[in-house]
Scaffold this motif. Sequence first.
Motif, mmCIF file in Angstrom:
data_model
loop_
_atom_site.group_PDB
_atom_site.id
_atom_site.type_symbol
_atom_site.label_atom_id
_atom_site.label_comp_id
_atom_site.label_asym_id
_atom_site.label_seq_id
_atom_site.Cartn_x
_atom_site.Cartn_y
_atom_site.Cartn_z
ATOM 1 N N SER A 17 -10.913 -28.917 12.359
ATOM 2 C CA SER A 17 -11.765 -29.287 13.481
ATOM 3 C C SER A 17 -12.012 -30.773 13.364
ATOM 4 O O SER A 17 -12.360 -31.270 12.293
ATOM 5 C CB SER A 17 -13.087 -28.530 13.441
ATOM 6 O OG SER A 17 -12.882 -27.162 13.667
ATOM 7 N N GLN A 18 -11.811 -31.482 14.468
ATOM 8 C CA GLN A 18 -11.924 -32.939 14.438
ATOM 9 C C GLN A 18 -12.507 -33.399 15.761
ATOM 10 O O GLN A 18 -11.943 -33.142 16.809
ATOM 11 C CB GLN A 18 -10.530 -33.524 14.224
ATOM 12 C CG GLN A 18 -10.457 -35.013 14.187
ATOM 13 C CD GLN A 18 -9.038 -35.483 13.874
ATOM 14 O OE1 GLN A 18 -8.325 -34.886 13.085
ATOM 15 N NE2 GLN A 18 -8.638 -36.567 14.510
ATOM 16 N N GLY A 19 -13.623 -34.072 15.708
ATOM 17 C CA GLY A 19 -14.240 -34.608 16.910
ATOM 18 C C GLY A 19 -14.546 -33.547 17.957
ATOM 19 O O GLY A 19 -14.372 -33.773 19.148
ATOM 20 N N GLY A 20 -14.984 -32.375 17.518
ATOM 21 C CA GLY A 20 -15.295 -31.297 18.445
ATOM 22 C C GLY A 20 -14.083 -30.519 18.932
ATOM 23 O O GLY A 20 -14.201 -29.595 19.711
#
Length: 110
Positions: free
Chosen positions: A64-67
């Motif tokens: 998961s990255q930046g939402g």
Amino acid sequence: MTTILEALQGINAYPIPFRTLAECAEARGLSLNDIATQEVLSGRDYNLAKADLLLWLSDAPNVSQGGQSYTFSDEQRTQLRSRAKSLYAQHDDPSATKSMPTYGYKGESL
């Protein structure tokens, strides 16, 4: 005009680290800044670098990255491996015969 870097990044929406892209390209004799012409994209070196990345993606962690979440199901991972092996075989690369290690429970007598 598209570069080889952009073409390799376009294989999948997963955030592949730049170092991984560079290593795959360098191992196959490609420069990430070169223009991705039709000749390059249909060539052996590019397709083997693409296979290397597909194989890498088949083992990539879910993140998961930046939402935004990037996950692969077991079926998708199997499809990525199959596409990679197909490209290896198509271009007569010995990587097609390499098998991935299998991990798991072996039973009571280890």
